[in-house]
Scaffold this motif. Structure first.
Motif, PDB file in Angstrom:
ATOM      1  N   GLN A  30       0.795  -1.221   0.000  1.00 27.45           N
ATOM      2  CA  GLN A  30       0.000   0.000   0.000  1.00 27.45           C
ATOM      3  C   GLN A  30       0.832   1.278   0.000  1.00 27.45           C
ATOM      4  O   GLN A  30       0.546   2.202  -0.772  1.00 27.45           O
ATOM      5  N   ILE A  31       1.822   1.365   0.842  1.00 30.48           N
ATOM      6  CA  ILE A  31       2.543   2.632   1.008  1.00 30.48           C
ATOM      7  C   ILE A  31       3.244   3.107  -0.267  1.00 30.48           C
ATOM      8  O   ILE A  31       3.148   4.289  -0.600  1.00 30.48           O
ATOM      9  N   ASP A  59      -4.858  16.429  -3.379  1.00 31.22           N
ATOM     10  CA  ASP A  59      -6.235  16.857  -3.602  1.00 31.22           C
ATOM     11  C   ASP A  59      -7.083  15.607  -3.856  1.00 31.22           C
ATOM     12  O   ASP A  59      -6.567  14.486  -3.805  1.00 31.22           O
ATOM     13  N   LEU A  60      -8.361  15.787  -4.131  1.00 30.88           N
ATOM     14  CA  LEU A  60      -9.245  14.631  -4.346  1.00 30.88           C
ATOM     15  C   LEU A  60      -8.868  13.823  -5.590  1.00 30.88           C
ATOM     16  O   LEU A  60      -9.016  12.602  -5.609  1.00 30.88           O
ATOM     17  N   ASN A  61      -8.366  14.505  -6.626  1.00 32.84           N
ATOM     18  CA  ASN A  61      -7.933  13.779  -7.819  1.00 32.84           C
ATOM     19  C   ASN A  61      -6.747  12.871  -7.505  1.00 32.84           C
ATOM     20  O   ASN A  61      -6.679  11.740  -7.989  1.00 32.84           O
ATOM     21  N   ASP A  62      -5.804  13.370  -6.702  1.00 32.14           N
ATOM     22  CA  ASP A  62      -4.658  12.571  -6.283  1.00 32.14           C
ATOM     23  C   ASP A  62      -5.135  11.350  -5.504  1.00 32.14           C
ATOM     24  O   ASP A  62      -4.685  10.223  -5.728  1.00 32.14           O
ATOM     25  N   ARG A  63      -6.094  11.560  -4.591  1.00 30.56           N
ATOM     26  CA  ARG A  63      -6.643  10.450  -3.808  1.00 30.56           C
ATOM     27  C   ARG A  63      -7.279   9.402  -4.714  1.00 30.56           C
ATOM     28  O   ARG A  63      -7.011   8.210  -4.593  1.00 30.56           O
ATOM     29  N   ASP A  64      -8.124   9.854  -5.639  1.00 31.65           N
ATOM     30  CA  ASP A  64      -8.810   8.923  -6.534  1.00 31.65           C
ATOM     31  C   ASP A  64      -7.817   8.115  -7.361  1.00 31.65           C
ATOM     32  O   ASP A  64      -7.959   6.897  -7.503  1.00 31.65           O
ATOM     33  N   ARG A  67      -5.949   5.586  -5.006  1.00 31.19           N
ATOM     34  CA  ARG A  67      -6.834   4.510  -4.534  1.00 31.19           C
ATOM     35  C   ARG A  67      -7.185   3.559  -5.683  1.00 31.19           C
ATOM     36  O   ARG A  67      -7.260   2.357  -5.490  1.00 31.19           O
ATOM     37  N   ASN A  68      -7.385   4.089  -6.882  1.00 34.22           N
ATOM     38  CA  ASN A  68      -7.681   3.240  -8.042  1.00 34.22           C
ATOM     39  C   ASN A  68      -6.495   2.356  -8.409  1.00 34.22           C
ATOM     40  O   ASN A  68      -6.677   1.176  -8.739  1.00 34.22           O
ATOM     41  N   PRO A  74      -3.012  -6.664  -8.085  1.00 30.67           N
ATOM     42  CA  PRO A  74      -3.397  -8.014  -7.662  1.00 30.67           C
ATOM     43  C   PRO A  74      -2.844  -8.386  -6.278  1.00 30.67           C
ATOM     44  O   PRO A  74      -3.501  -9.107  -5.525  1.00 30.67           O
ATOM     45  N   ALA A  75      -1.675  -7.911  -5.945  1.00 28.39           N
ATOM     46  CA  ALA A  75      -1.092  -8.216  -4.632  1.00 28.39           C
ATOM     47  C   ALA A  75      -1.950  -7.633  -3.513  1.00 28.39           C
ATOM     48  O   ALA A  75      -2.079  -8.235  -2.441  1.00 28.39           O
ATOM     49  N   TRP A  76      -2.544  -6.464  -3.748  1.00 28.42           N
ATOM     50  CA  TRP A  76      -3.417  -5.857  -2.739  1.00 28.42           C
ATOM     51  C   TRP A  76      -4.662  -6.715  -2.536  1.00 28.42           C
ATOM     52  O   TRP A  76      -5.106  -6.935  -1.416  1.00 28.42           O
TER      53      TRP A  76
END
Length: 85
Positions: A30-31, A59-64, A67-68, A74-76
């Motif tokens: 994740q990190i 910002d929210l775009n960076d988050r999206d 997260r996507n 696949p490892a996640w």
């Protein structure tokens, strides 16, 4: 900058197992993708059996976008299967 607080509630007494699985398996996946980990916390007083992660994003775009990318890894997905057993 925005900060996202994610709260995970475990079954009674399972916080140590949840935290260990994240440290041993999840964090390395994740990190690097998500970045911006401010901290990971557990509760001692108040609502018990919870783990709280705080993440910083530009910002929210960076988050999206982050997260996507994480969701597509696949490892996640494999980690999530193990962490939620």
């Amino acid at each position: 900058m925005i900060v996202e607080m994610r709260t995970y509630t475990t079954h009674s007494g399972k916080v140590p197992e949840f935290s260990k699985a994240y440290q041993e398996l999840g964090a390395d996946i994740q990190i690097p993708i998500q970045g911006g980990l401010i901290g990971a916390f557990t509760t001692d007083i108040g609502p018990l059996n919870q783990v709280v992660h705080m993440w910083a994003y530009k910002d929210l775009n960076d988050r999206d976008e982050r997260r996507n990318r994480l969701a597509a890894d696949p490892a996640w997905g494999q980690y999530l299967g193990k962490a939620t057993d």
